[in-house]
Design an enzyme around this catalytic site. Sequence first.
Site, mmCIF file in Angstrom:
data_model
loop_
_atom_site.group_PDB
_atom_site.id
_atom_site.type_symbol
_atom_site.label_atom_id
_atom_site.label_comp_id
_atom_site.label_asym_id
_atom_site.label_seq_id
_atom_site.Cartn_x
_atom_site.Cartn_y
_atom_site.Cartn_z
ATOM 1 C CB SER A 131 44.097 64.855 61.265
ATOM 2 O OG SER A 131 44.493 63.961 62.282
ATOM 3 C CE1 TYR A 144 48.272 68.374 61.825
ATOM 4 C CE2 TYR A 144 47.504 66.882 63.544
ATOM 5 C CZ TYR A 144 47.718 67.166 62.206
ATOM 6 O OH TYR A 144 47.362 66.244 61.253
#
Length: 252
Positions: A131, A144
Amino acid sequence: MKALITGATSGIGKCMAEYLSSLGWELIVTGRNEKALSELKEKLPTNVLTISADLSDKNEVFKVYNFCRKHDIDLLVNNAGFGIFGEFDVTDLNDEINMINVNIVALHILTKLFLRDFKKKNRGTILNVASSAGFLTGPLLSSYYASKNYVVRLSLAIARELKNSKSKVKISVLCPGPVDTQFNKRAGVVFSLKPASPVFVARYGIDNALKGKTIIIPTFLVKAGVEFSKLLPEEMISAVTYHIQKKKLDNK
């Protein structure tokens, strides 16, 4: 040509399966939902094998690898992953450990085992789905963001090792910004920016991985944001990221 895709029952992983199958690839797809795997298999035009697995369980990860050893895999797509939103002292510890097991441990195991196999053949491609969060510090999504930093740095380190050893094996890391998938629902947030189409991100990621590109960042806006963040002090980046994540919570 044959590919293994983890987390293939929805979002980017499902779109990657559909795209690769349309290109003539045979597939092995994994996920926790057996019904969704069967429905995906029936939908795709090429030969598809399914194996249900919960990648938060290390034993299940090895089960997937051992199943795939009987097949000549050319492309590994480590796509499975999820996020947990909230302040670090408030979020559930067991949920976070499961997330770390999926986002980091499972990816680490499959990357290492398939990399060894690929190097013996001197061919093969690994695509790790990270990401744009993998380049940043992420308050309110701390675990995360940290997990995706791991994926980015691990992938880049392996890429350098492969390049220096003159191996024909390739590794890529896909780093999209917000994508219109089930991620935000599972993480418990609402995106503050318009998310990208998972179809576009999946195709962009696959195409560039097969071309041998190492860092793959879809959309100009996200690329510009990643580059701009490198020029700012860490304290400022952290403050801006906190503000963005807080707005997601406020938009719920």
